[in-house]
Design a protein around this motif. Sequence first.
Motif, mmCIF file in Angstrom:
data_model
loop_
_atom_site.group_PDB
_atom_site.id
_atom_site.type_symbol
_atom_site.label_atom_id
_atom_site.label_comp_id
_atom_site.label_asym_id
_atom_site.label_seq_id
_atom_site.Cartn_x
_atom_site.Cartn_y
_atom_site.Cartn_z
ATOM 1 N N TYR A 6 0.849 -1.192 0.000
ATOM 2 C CA TYR A 6 0.000 0.000 0.000
ATOM 3 C C TYR A 6 0.885 1.244 0.000
ATOM 4 N N ARG A 7 0.484 2.254 -0.782
ATOM 5 C CA ARG A 7 1.193 3.525 -0.819
ATOM 6 C C ARG A 7 0.191 4.644 -0.555
ATOM 7 N N ILE A 8 0.437 5.393 0.526
ATOM 8 C CA ILE A 8 -0.490 6.453 0.941
ATOM 9 C C ILE A 8 0.280 7.767 1.027
ATOM 10 N N CYS A 9 -0.046 8.704 0.146
ATOM 11 C CA CYS A 9 0.625 10.005 0.154
ATOM 12 C C CYS A 9 -0.121 10.992 1.054
ATOM 13 N N MET A 10 0.645 11.933 1.647
ATOM 14 C CA MET A 10 0.069 12.970 2.501
ATOM 15 C C MET A 10 0.802 14.285 2.271
ATOM 16 N N PRO A 11 0.112 15.413 2.440
ATOM 17 C CA PRO A 11 0.747 16.731 2.263
ATOM 18 C C PRO A 11 1.555 17.131 3.489
ATOM 19 N N ASP A 140 -5.711 7.138 -2.058
ATOM 20 C CA ASP A 140 -5.859 8.596 -2.116
ATOM 21 C C ASP A 140 -6.687 9.045 -0.914
ATOM 22 N N ILE A 141 -6.059 9.730 0.029
ATOM 23 C CA ILE A 141 -6.736 10.085 1.284
ATOM 24 C C ILE A 141 -7.870 11.087 1.086
ATOM 25 N N ASP A 156 -13.200 15.662 5.863
ATOM 26 C CA ASP A 156 -13.278 15.531 4.404
ATOM 27 C C ASP A 156 -12.221 16.441 3.785
ATOM 28 N N LEU A 157 -11.158 15.841 3.266
ATOM 29 C CA LEU A 157 -10.005 16.613 2.801
ATOM 30 C C LEU A 157 -10.254 17.313 1.468
ATOM 31 N N ARG A 158 -11.401 17.065 0.865
ATOM 32 C CA ARG A 158 -11.767 17.823 -0.341
ATOM 33 C C ARG A 158 -12.188 19.243 0.013
ATOM 34 N N TYR A 159 -12.480 19.476 1.309
ATOM 35 C CA TYR A 159 -12.934 20.798 1.742
ATOM 36 C C TYR A 159 -12.106 21.348 2.904
ATOM 37 N N PHE A 160 -11.243 20.542 3.476
ATOM 38 C CA PHE A 160 -10.472 20.959 4.645
ATOM 39 C C PHE A 160 -9.258 21.799 4.252
ATOM 40 N N GLY A 168 -3.998 22.453 1.822
ATOM 41 C CA GLY A 168 -5.378 22.148 1.483
ATOM 42 C C GLY A 168 -5.974 23.402 0.840
ATOM 43 N N VAL A 169 -7.103 23.279 0.260
ATOM 44 C CA VAL A 169 -7.964 22.124 0.042
ATOM 45 C C VAL A 169 -7.288 21.212 -0.992
ATOM 46 N N LEU A 170 -7.464 19.867 -0.870
ATOM 47 C CA LEU A 170 -6.843 18.937 -1.803
ATOM 48 C C LEU A 170 -7.751 18.739 -3.013
ATOM 49 N N GLN A 171 -7.335 19.313 -4.133
ATOM 50 C CA GLN A 171 -8.089 19.189 -5.381
ATOM 51 C C GLN A 171 -7.756 17.860 -6.057
ATOM 52 N N GLU A 172 -8.610 17.435 -6.998
ATOM 53 C CA GLU A 172 -8.321 16.208 -7.740
ATOM 54 C C GLU A 172 -6.979 16.336 -8.433
#
Length: 333
Positions: A6-11, A140-141, A156-160, A168-172
């Motif tokens: 598993y590979r999980i990226c974070m900012p 994709d978190i 919800d990281l799409r709005y955080f 953030g906010v994390l866009q597609e």
Amino acid sequence: MLMKEYRICMPLTVEEYRIGQLYMISKHSHEQSERGEGVEVVQNEPYEDPTHGQGQFTEKRVYLNNKLPSWARAVVPKIFYVTEKAWNYYPYTITEYTCSFLPKFSIHIETKYEDNKGSNDNIFDSEPKGEEEIEVCLVDIAYDEIPERYYKESEDLRYFKSEKTDRGVLQEGWIDNQEPIMCSYKLVTVKFEVWGLQTRVEQFVHKVIRDVLLLGHRQAFAWVDEWIEMTMDEVREYERATQEATNRKIGPFPPSISITETPLASVARNGPSSAPSTPLSTEAPEYLSVPKDRPRKKSAPETLTLPDPNRRDSGFRLASIFSWGSTPSPQPE
């Protein structure tokens, strides 16, 4: 045996996440615990490995009975727990799980952290055996679907957007453009060498692990403003205080019940060298069979059916992975 990477990226940076993961694990474990259910810390002490150097060894028991689906509660004792042993040499950790009721069940997780976008294909230097390739799962978190029961709008990281880091906010497509960025690489081996159930159970457990990794890493960033200014000493104190509060919340644990366990060399106190091995059985174990001389109740099911691992509403939850992520413990400086 079923192995996946598993590979999980974070900012975040690897150095930042050293504190963030400890904060996330402690807070998550406390939130998910209740009386008689949760994470009991058995041992937590410094440990030195001849290869990896100074680190921290922890042993925990994760009590899960009420979080099992109905099919599992029908065949396991009321007092059911998973034993977690972790060796943390951050940014490298080893975590192993065994089960009080199923000695032929085990999970082995190797974790490495790097400041990149998940582009290192040789991070574990693992060579596939024969024709078999290790499946790589990108998580994709922000945009991977999360089970509805775990969803919180505040996470919800799409709005955080972080006020303290301005991230953030994390866009597609955020992974391609984000700075800073790090990746959590996890090589996960699941073993359940029981005749007739192995493939289904191993696939199901991997599905649970993926959900847990997704939730834990989402929370680590969603809570970034709570921990980003902490020092290592402060997060260690937070972990200690939270563990005490969690133990009080759970209450005393009764004596455990378990099937006779086969000792596993790889979960020995002196540290593991590889995934734990379990004896291979070609026959169904006695504890999964109904004695012939005992009449069945009319309401008892004729067969044991495992839930579909692809269903999002599956009820099994490995608390905190179990204390979620790779469950590393604080490393002495």
